[in-house]
Scaffold this motif. Structure first.
Motif, mmCIF file in Angstrom:
data_model
loop_
_atom_site.group_PDB
_atom_site.id
_atom_site.type_symbol
_atom_site.label_atom_id
_atom_site.label_comp_id
_atom_site.label_asym_id
_atom_site.label_seq_id
_atom_site.Cartn_x
_atom_site.Cartn_y
_atom_site.Cartn_z
ATOM 1 N N UNK A 65 0.782 -1.237 0.000
ATOM 2 C CA UNK A 65 0.000 0.000 0.000
ATOM 3 C C UNK A 65 0.816 1.290 0.000
ATOM 4 N N UNK A 66 2.122 1.189 0.032
ATOM 5 C CA UNK A 66 2.922 2.406 -0.118
ATOM 6 C C UNK A 66 4.301 2.030 -0.642
ATOM 7 N N UNK A 67 5.002 3.021 -1.135
ATOM 8 C CA UNK A 67 6.351 2.804 -1.641
ATOM 9 C C UNK A 67 7.089 4.135 -1.674
ATOM 10 N N UNK A 68 8.402 4.039 -1.496
ATOM 11 C CA UNK A 68 9.304 5.189 -1.600
ATOM 12 C C UNK A 68 10.297 4.869 -2.718
ATOM 13 N N UNK A 69 9.901 5.093 -3.960
ATOM 14 C CA UNK A 69 10.703 4.614 -5.092
ATOM 15 C C UNK A 69 12.111 5.202 -5.119
ATOM 16 N N UNK A 70 13.054 4.347 -5.469
ATOM 17 C CA UNK A 70 14.410 4.811 -5.727
ATOM 18 C C UNK A 70 14.485 5.417 -7.128
ATOM 19 N N UNK A 71 15.319 6.401 -7.270
ATOM 20 C CA UNK A 71 15.553 6.978 -8.593
ATOM 21 C C UNK A 71 16.215 5.922 -9.489
ATOM 22 N N UNK A 72 15.633 5.728 -10.665
ATOM 23 C CA UNK A 72 16.202 4.839 -11.690
ATOM 24 C C UNK A 72 16.275 3.377 -11.270
ATOM 25 N N UNK A 73 15.394 2.953 -10.343
ATOM 26 C CA UNK A 73 15.314 1.535 -9.993
ATOM 27 C C UNK A 73 13.876 1.072 -10.123
ATOM 28 N N UNK A 74 13.686 -0.177 -10.499
ATOM 29 C CA UNK A 74 12.342 -0.692 -10.744
ATOM 30 C C UNK A 74 11.522 -0.783 -9.476
ATOM 31 N N UNK A 76 11.171 -0.259 -5.025
ATOM 32 C CA UNK A 76 11.613 0.466 -3.851
ATOM 33 C C UNK A 76 11.847 -0.458 -2.673
ATOM 34 N N UNK A 77 12.114 0.105 -1.494
ATOM 35 C CA UNK A 77 12.473 -0.713 -0.330
ATOM 36 C C UNK A 77 11.343 -1.587 0.189
ATOM 37 N N UNK A 78 10.091 -1.163 0.060
ATOM 38 C CA UNK A 78 8.997 -1.989 0.567
ATOM 39 C C UNK A 78 8.867 -3.288 -0.224
ATOM 40 N N UNK A 79 8.966 -3.172 -1.538
ATOM 41 C CA UNK A 79 8.957 -4.379 -2.383
ATOM 42 C C UNK A 79 10.098 -5.306 -1.980
ATOM 43 N N UNK A 80 11.295 -4.758 -1.865
ATOM 44 C CA UNK A 80 12.466 -5.573 -1.533
ATOM 45 C C UNK A 80 12.320 -6.236 -0.167
ATOM 46 N N UNK A 81 11.828 -5.469 0.811
ATOM 47 C CA UNK A 81 11.690 -6.028 2.156
ATOM 48 C C UNK A 81 10.636 -7.134 2.198
ATOM 49 N N UNK A 82 9.518 -6.926 1.504
ATOM 50 C CA UNK A 82 8.478 -7.951 1.507
ATOM 51 C C UNK A 82 8.909 -9.210 0.775
ATOM 52 N N UNK A 83 9.766 -9.062 -0.235
ATOM 53 C CA UNK A 83 10.322 -10.255 -0.875
ATOM 54 C C UNK A 83 11.101 -11.076 0.147
ATOM 55 N N UNK A 84 11.893 -10.392 0.973
ATOM 56 C CA UNK A 84 12.710 -11.089 1.971
ATOM 57 C C UNK A 84 11.865 -11.635 3.122
ATOM 58 N N UNK A 85 10.846 -10.870 3.537
ATOM 59 C CA UNK A 85 10.040 -11.270 4.684
ATOM 60 C C UNK A 85 9.075 -12.404 4.368
ATOM 61 N N UNK A 96 1.479 -11.942 -9.099
ATOM 62 C CA UNK A 96 0.376 -11.861 -8.127
ATOM 63 C C UNK A 96 0.649 -10.831 -7.042
ATOM 64 N N UNK A 97 1.672 -10.013 -7.239
ATOM 65 C CA UNK A 97 2.016 -8.955 -6.287
ATOM 66 C C UNK A 97 1.820 -7.615 -6.982
ATOM 67 N N UNK A 98 1.036 -6.743 -6.375
ATOM 68 C CA UNK A 98 0.690 -5.466 -6.989
ATOM 69 C C UNK A 98 1.174 -4.324 -6.080
ATOM 70 N N UNK A 99 1.895 -3.414 -6.680
ATOM 71 C CA UNK A 99 2.393 -2.268 -5.918
ATOM 72 C C UNK A 99 2.321 -1.032 -6.783
ATOM 73 N N UNK A 100 2.103 0.085 -6.141
ATOM 74 C CA UNK A 100 2.029 1.345 -6.885
ATOM 75 C C UNK A 100 3.423 1.801 -7.293
ATOM 76 N N UNK A 101 3.482 2.507 -8.403
ATOM 77 C CA UNK A 101 4.736 3.084 -8.864
ATOM 78 C C UNK A 101 4.459 4.430 -9.525
ATOM 79 N N UNK A 102 5.480 5.010 -10.093
ATOM 80 C CA UNK A 102 5.346 6.339 -10.667
ATOM 81 C C UNK A 102 4.351 6.378 -11.819
#
Length: 239
Positions: A65-74, A76-85, A96-102
């Motif tokens: 439900x939220x994201x803090x996108x990195x510049x020039x990266x597909x 952000x940290x929430x996607x990366x953390x949830x992949x690990x968690x 099957x994973x949906x996240x908002x982006x720019x």
């Protein structure tokens, strides 16, 4: 609001897991929102064996439900953390994973409505009373999903550290969360006890934006005894 106080973090996580798994058993496409962070770590560890490679959960769609996108990266940290968690270990495919982006954040709410809405959502309570990307003194209470410049958040919250590679935040606003069928907040640990008491006791106001969630018509709050150590549970029983 229904308040559930469990003995410890394990029991808190177990209760949240039962709600999630119950929603996931419906005979339809089920859409759930998951949160990153420290609070759901045990919850996800407990859920993985129940979800991994299970045919009965093949129609579950996961949203962030939220994201803090990195510049020039597909991603952000929430996607990366949830992949690990959770997602990698549970074998959840990216489609099957949906996240908002720019590109899609302005259509995010409508896309969810067309997909049947969100059945259940897990959120945490931030140390300063924030929820999702909705931070003190800069949360528009009448907003759906929105984009906010990080410097605007930092201007009214000076303790926020610089994030030069993450110039803005995308987040679902309060009105988006009011559409969720079942909203669940999990809170644990003594370090959350003071902000948790304030969340419960104070009226709705911008300095503690999570207070707006008490207006949700189907809101369950699950905490452990440490987080509830400053409150009298008798004061929050339904009349």
């Amino acid at each position: 609001m229904k308040l559930i106080i469990e003995e410890n973090e394990q029991k808190m996580s177990e209760s949240a897991m039962f709600i999630l798994l119950g929603a996931m058993m419906q005979d339809k496409r089920v859409n759930i929102f998951l949160t990153s962070g420290r609070s759901p770590k045990i919850l996800y560890e407990m859920m993985i064996p129940h979800v991994k490679d299970q045919e009965k959960f093949k129609d579950i769609q996961y949203y962030l439900f939220d994201e803090n996108p990195y510049i020039d990266e597909e991603h952000g940290p929430n996607w990366n953390e949830m992949q690990d968690l959770f997602f990698k270990e549970a074998h959840i495919p990216n489609e099957r994973i949906h996240i908002m982006n720019q590109d899609n954040w302005q259509d995010f709410d409508n896309d969810i409505r067309h997909a049947g809405g969100i059945d259940v959502m897990i959120i945490g309570l931030g140390y300063d009373g924030h929820f999702c990307g909705n931070c003190p003194r800069c949360t528009p209470f009448d907003s759906y999903t929105y984009c906010i410049d990080f410097k605007e958040k930092q201007a009214v919250n000076p303790s926020y550290k610089d994030r030069p590679r993450q110039p803005f935040t995308l987040t679902m606003g309060p009105k988006s969360l009011m559409r969720v069928h079942h909203l669940i907040m999990i809170v644990n640990g003594k370090e959350k006890a003071e902000i948790f008491k304030r969340f419960l006791d104070e009226p709705i106001h911008q300095d503690l934006p999570a207070t707006i969630l008490k207006l949700h018509p189907n809101f369950t709050v699950i905490c452990d005894q440490e987080a509830a150590s400053l409150i009298n549970p008798e004061n929050y029983k339904r009349i």
